[in-house]
Design an enzyme around this catalytic site. Structure first.
Site, PDB file in Angstrom:
ATOM      1  N   ASN A 197      19.651  15.005  23.360  1.00 20.49           N
ATOM      2  CA  ASN A 197      19.150  13.631  23.315  1.00 20.49           C
ATOM      3  C   ASN A 197      17.689  13.719  22.900  1.00 20.49           C
ATOM      4  O   ASN A 197      16.817  14.058  23.702  1.00 20.49           O
ATOM      5  CB  ASN A 197      19.305  13.004  24.708  1.00 20.49           C
ATOM      6  N   ARG A 243      23.076  12.515  20.786  1.00 25.89           N
ATOM      7  CA  ARG A 243      23.001  11.088  21.063  1.00 25.89           C
ATOM      8  C   ARG A 243      22.215  10.445  19.918  1.00 25.89           C
ATOM      9  O   ARG A 243      21.105  10.873  19.608  1.00 25.89           O
ATOM     10  CB  ARG A 243      22.261  10.847  22.376  1.00 25.89           C
ATOM     11  N   HIS A 245      23.422   1.514  25.208  1.00 31.01           N
ATOM     12  CA  HIS A 245      24.020   2.146  26.396  1.00 31.01           C
ATOM     13  C   HIS A 245      25.544   2.212  26.268  1.00 31.01           C
ATOM     14  O   HIS A 245      26.251   2.281  27.276  1.00 31.01           O
ATOM     15  CB  HIS A 245      23.713   1.368  27.697  1.00 31.01           C
ATOM     16  N   ARG A 267      10.652  -3.813  30.021  1.00 30.28           N
ATOM     17  CA  ARG A 267      11.016  -4.764  28.960  1.00 30.28           C
ATOM     18  C   ARG A 267      11.294  -6.136  29.570  1.00 30.28           C
ATOM     19  O   ARG A 267      11.902  -6.247  30.633  1.00 30.28           O
ATOM     20  CB  ARG A 267      12.256  -4.308  28.207  1.00 30.28           C
ATOM     21  N   GLU A 283      26.374  10.129  30.853  1.00 29.85           N
ATOM     22  CA  GLU A 283      26.367  10.001  29.393  1.00 29.85           C
ATOM     23  C   GLU A 283      26.520  11.357  28.713  1.00 29.85           C
ATOM     24  O   GLU A 283      27.161  11.461  27.672  1.00 29.85           O
ATOM     25  CB  GLU A 283      25.073   9.298  28.949  1.00 29.85           C
TER      26      GLU A 283
END
Ligand code: ADP
Length: 396
Positions: A7, A91, A180, A241, A384
């Site tokens: 990742n 990823r 996601h 965010r 993940e």
């Protein structure tokens, strides 16, 4: 087969080496400050302590080199040589409309990922650099790209169109994509497995509440809506965010604070969310502590955050004309019993509840609703990396 899961960010690279037969993590780690002074490599072989090494990494290729060195190290390595890595799973954040599934990486795929750079200018170029660095060092090892957006490509137009002139969609592909996806896919499938139900006849709402946060509605095995949009800024209030807001606020703040639009966008991405609203922290442990101490901004921030999650759950129950399962995952979703209780307290009308004794858990798979609840509420830790490793094996 051993699968190396990568990742890659602009200045960091996370990795895990997973044995795909036992699904055991053999080692994991993190390279930080790539291309910046003061680089740090953290390597952790399974069952052993973390090994931190200060080492400058001028490029991602050097970082991958160090990862391979750590994995094959005589003392702290977990494999004898590079030849024991059967495949690499990467990823990749944005696959645009080109990728509804993971793919084996070739030149055409690299080009298509590059074509999506515009849609994720901070992430995709870094993902590509990571892929190239791995290709350079492992030219004969097959590589797979697993996209954050892919799972959401099944959304119907009514869920992904914005109320904008359609030329922006035609010219620039401005639409909702969602992120996601690997987590939403993994958790929704795991829900069906745990409950022994048919994945293709279940209505599940997955609440991925981490530092970044998003919700998805998964009906009959397909994602039908999700809260993030063209970028990960839309939807829930997150760590830093803002999530949804009146778009006119951008111009308003730009005028008042004498900021450019990119500067305002930066505020919305990095200085907003629970961090900005509370003025305390983006971390829920700090927020809970401050709220306990009576900090009113922290109390109001948590209320606002949970309320937004509950509203999204309500809207997705409407989108699917019902819901069978609500699943909480990621850092906040897995580890925050009071938060889950507060969210579900809004959902009595759906027939969802939380049993405090069952809910008193962190990071474990568990049903937390009562036996008679109409909607099953669950905690399902996401994974993940494992999902990426499985995808990689499936394709190679
Ligand atoms: P990401 O992968 O998006 O960086 P994570 O899924 O790891 O995020 O979630 C990180 C967040 O989880 C932290 O910012 C923190 O707010 C929250 N978190 C982690 N552990 C706990 C805990 N024990 N209690 C409450 N919140 C927690």
């Amino acid at each position: 087969m051993n699968v190396l899961v990568i990742n890659c960010g602009s200045s960091s690279l996370k990795y895990q080496l997973i044995n795909s037969d036992s699904e055991e993590v053999l080692a994991k780690g993190l390279c930080e400050r790539i291309g910046i002074d003061g680089g740090m490599l953290t390597h952790q072989p399974a069952g052993k302590d973390k090994i931190k090494t200060q080492v400058d990494m001028p490029s991602h290729t050097v970082a991958v080199e160090l990862v391979i060195k750590s994995l094959t190290d005589k003392e702290n390595g977990v494999i004898a040589s590079l030849s024991e890595i059967g495949a690499v799973g990467h990823r990749v954040v944005h696959g645009g409309e080109s990728f509804a599934e993971s793919v084996v990486i070739d030149d055409a795929v690299m080009k298509a990922i590059e074509d999506c750079n515009d849609l994720a200018p901070l992430h995709n170029p870094a993902n590509l650099i990571g892929i190239r660095a791995c290709q350079e060092l492992m030219p004969n090892v097959p590589m797979v790209a697993v996209f954050d957006t892919a799972f959401h490509q099944t959304m119907p137009k009514k869920a992904y169109f914005y109320g904008l002139p359609h030329e922006y969609y035609e010219k620039y592909k401005v639409r909702r994509y969602g992120f996601h996806g690997t987590s939403h896919s993994y958790v929704s499938k795991r829900v069906a497995e745990i409950l022994g139900k048919d994945y293709t006849s279940l209505k599940t709402i997955v609440c991925h509440l981490g530092n970044g946060a998003s919700i998805s509605a998964v009906m009959n095995g397909k994602c039908v809506d999700t809260s993030m949009g063209l970028t990960p800024l839309e939807g829930l209030i997150m760590g830093t965010r803002s999530g949804d807001l009146d778009p006119a606020i951008l111009g308003f703040i730009a005028g008042k604070e004498n900021l450019t639009l990119p500067e305002v966008t930066d505020v919305l991405n990095k200085k907003s969310g629970v961090l900005g609203l509370s003025g305390v922290s983006s971390d829920f442990r700090d927020l809970e502590a401050a709220a306990k101490d009576g900090n009113q901004w922290a109390i109001d921030t948590l209320d606002t955050y949970y309320y937004r999650v509950a509203k999204y759950i309500g809207s997705y129950a409407a989108a699917m004309n019902g819901v069978d399962v609500i699943a909480f995952t990621a850092g906040v979703g897995e580890n925050n019993p009071p938060g889950r209780e507060q969210i579900v307290s809004y959902l009595g009308y759906l027939g969802a509840d939380v049993v405090p004794e069952k809910n008193n858990c962190r990071g474990e798979e568990r049903v937390i609703s009562s036996d008679q609840a109409k909607v099953t509420v669950m905690v399902v830790p996401t994974n993940e990396e494992l999902a990426i490793a499985r995808e990689t094996v499936r394709l190679v």
